[in-house]
Design an enzyme around this catalytic site. Structure first.
Site, PDB file in Angstrom:
ATOM      1  N   SER A  85      11.638  22.722  37.967  1.00  0.00           N
ATOM      2  CA  SER A  85      10.955  23.228  38.754  1.00  0.00           C
ATOM      3  C   SER A  85      11.630  24.677  38.608  1.00  0.00           C
ATOM      4  O   SER A  85      12.653  25.049  38.623  1.00  0.00           O
ATOM      5  CB  SER A  85      11.695  22.821  40.668  1.00  0.00           C
ATOM      6  OG  SER A  85      11.567  23.321  40.872  1.00  0.00           O
TER       7      SER A  85
ATOM      8  N   ASN B 274      20.871  15.591  41.462  1.00  0.00           N
ATOM      9  CA  ASN B 274      20.752  16.558  42.084  1.00  0.00           C
ATOM     10  C   ASN B 274      21.530  15.959  43.668  1.00  0.00           C
ATOM     11  O   ASN B 274      22.145  17.558  44.447  1.00  0.00           O
ATOM     12  CB  ASN B 274      19.256  17.182  43.042  1.00  0.00           C
ATOM     13  CG  ASN B 274      19.080  15.079  44.182  1.00  0.00           C
ATOM     14  OD1 ASN B 274      19.265  14.650  43.583  1.00  0.00           O
ATOM     15  ND2 ASN B 274      18.650  15.290  45.562  1.00  0.00           N
TER      16      ASN B 274
ATOM     17  N   CYS C 161      15.845  17.843  50.339  1.00  0.00           N
ATOM     18  CA  CYS C 161      14.216  17.794  50.864  1.00  0.00           C
ATOM     19  C   CYS C 161      13.754  16.319  51.288  1.00  0.00           C
ATOM     20  O   CYS C 161      12.594  15.654  50.517  1.00  0.00           O
ATOM     21  CB  CYS C 161      14.270  17.060  48.969  1.00  0.00           C
ATOM     22  SG  CYS C 161      14.712  18.754  47.649  1.00  0.00           S
TER      23      CYS C 161
END
Length: 376
Positions: free
Chosen positions: A203, A155, A328
């Protein structure tokens, strides 16, 4: 004319596609399919059918079966269910787990929790380009290894791990293989009918769907079982109790269906954006790229400028919405553990910035971003 500010943080979250939002709206009000999908009356059965259709849409994208899909609140919960559920149910075989230091915190924190429960975890260090060396993985496997967890697309730096090759290793050794695919859906093809992966997390909000919903693929042949982490009404084969949020699930299904339809066109578009960004930037700025640009998705580019910190750049250029550190992380912006794992110093990691492109990014926005980088 470019509208400001410019959103170049698609790896953190994506806007809900209007087509997805339109479908979701049909399952919220009295006139739509608002019923509890566990109810036997027509309202409930209409919701149940919509959820089944969404499972088919997700399964079609990954070449799986609808019954392989367990709905969760997101990839974080899917990762928790996969790791904790597998560890609990297969601990008689052993209590050793292998993962990578560049994993998302939803995996790393799970592993740290499992260590407190008596499990042993090996955290592999990837090469400096972010890719996991398969010889390193092979050397870490022990007779009591029961689970290996590796992220598909990172990510922060966008590198693509060779999950097919890893799956060959795990399948031959009878070890469970979990893949965090939150960033890979929509960015790379996923064909689980040809790769023996046991567990894969997804997700919706990384793929132009709503926040608050995700899924865990659980292999059925041979059958993989997990110890439930949420107990209640016994929904979803007892794997994950709770009333299913129909509107969010149909949104995720529609997002995956759109991703399948638009994949080739959208991928080519993002490749052009990446090439424009890199070629223009290299010609105008003293910039360092993190990760392997050849073995990565075009959607994510991580850079640092030799003469400027990331925070200084963000303060000077509020027109750009980009990522510094991890979006996050509850404790705020911290030096990236991913960049630290591939060899960057703390100071170097603090200077890194992630630009991530998506469905609604334009060439003009890329040119604006490059001009701002050049002027700094």
């Amino acid at each position: 004319m470019t509208n400001l500010p410019i959103y170049l943080d698609y790896a953190a979250t994506t806007p809900v596609d209007p087509r997805v939002a339109e479908v979701m709206g049909r399952y919220l009000t009295h006139e739509g399919g608002f019923g509890n999908p566990a109810s036997l009356h027509p309202f409930g059965q209409a919701a149940k059918q919509a959820i089944q259709r969404a499972a088919t849409q997700v399964a079609d994208y990954i070449a799986a079966e609808p019954n392989d899909i367990i709905w969760t609140s997101g990839a974080t919960e899917a990762n928790n269910l996969a790791l904790k559920g597998a560890a609990a149910l297969y601990q008689r075989r052993g209590k050793h787990i292998i993962t990578v230091k560049t994993e998302h915190s939803a995996v790393l924190d799970c592993c740290q929790w499992l260590e407190k429960q008596g499990y042993q975890v090996t955290y592999l260090i990837p090469d400096t380009n972010g890719l996991l060396n398969l010889d390193t993985l092979q050397a870490a496997i022990r007779p009591d290894t029961i689970l290996i967890s590796v992220m598909h697309v990172n990510n922060e730096i966008g590198v693509i791990q060779d999950i097919a090759a890893i799956a060959e290793i795990t399948n031959a050794r009878g070890i469970l293989f979990h893949v965090d695919a939150a960033q890979s859906a929509g960015k790379v093809p996923i064909r689980l009918n040809t790769i023996p992966i046991d567990l894969m997390s997804f997700s919706a909000h990384k793929l132009y769907g709503p926040k608050g919903v995700g899924a865990l693929y659980i292999r059925r042949k041979p059958r993989i079982k997990l110890a439930a982490q949420i107990h209640g009404g016994g929904q979803q084969q007892g794997m994950r109790s709770g009333t299913l949020p129909t509107h969010q699930i149909v949104g995720m299904g529609e997002a995956f269906a759109l991703a399948k339809t638009l994949f080739l066109t959208e991928y080519e578009q993002i490749v052009q954006l990446k090439q424009r960004f890199i070629q223009t930037l290299r010609g105008q700025c003293d910039v360092i790229f993190q990760g392997d640009l050849q073995h990565s998705v075009p959607h994510i580019i991580n850079i640092r400028l030799n003469h400027r910190s990331a925070k200084q750049f963000l303060t000077a250029v509020p027109e750009l919405a980009i990522a510094v550190g991890s979006a996050c992380h509850a404790r705020g912006v911290e030096p990236s553990h991913v960049l630290r794992a591939i060899g960057l110093t703390t100071i170097e990691a603090q200077g890194a910035m992630r630009f991530s492109f998506g469905r609604f990014t334009t060439i003009d926005e890329i040119d604006f971003a490059v001009e701002k980088l050049r002027s700094q």
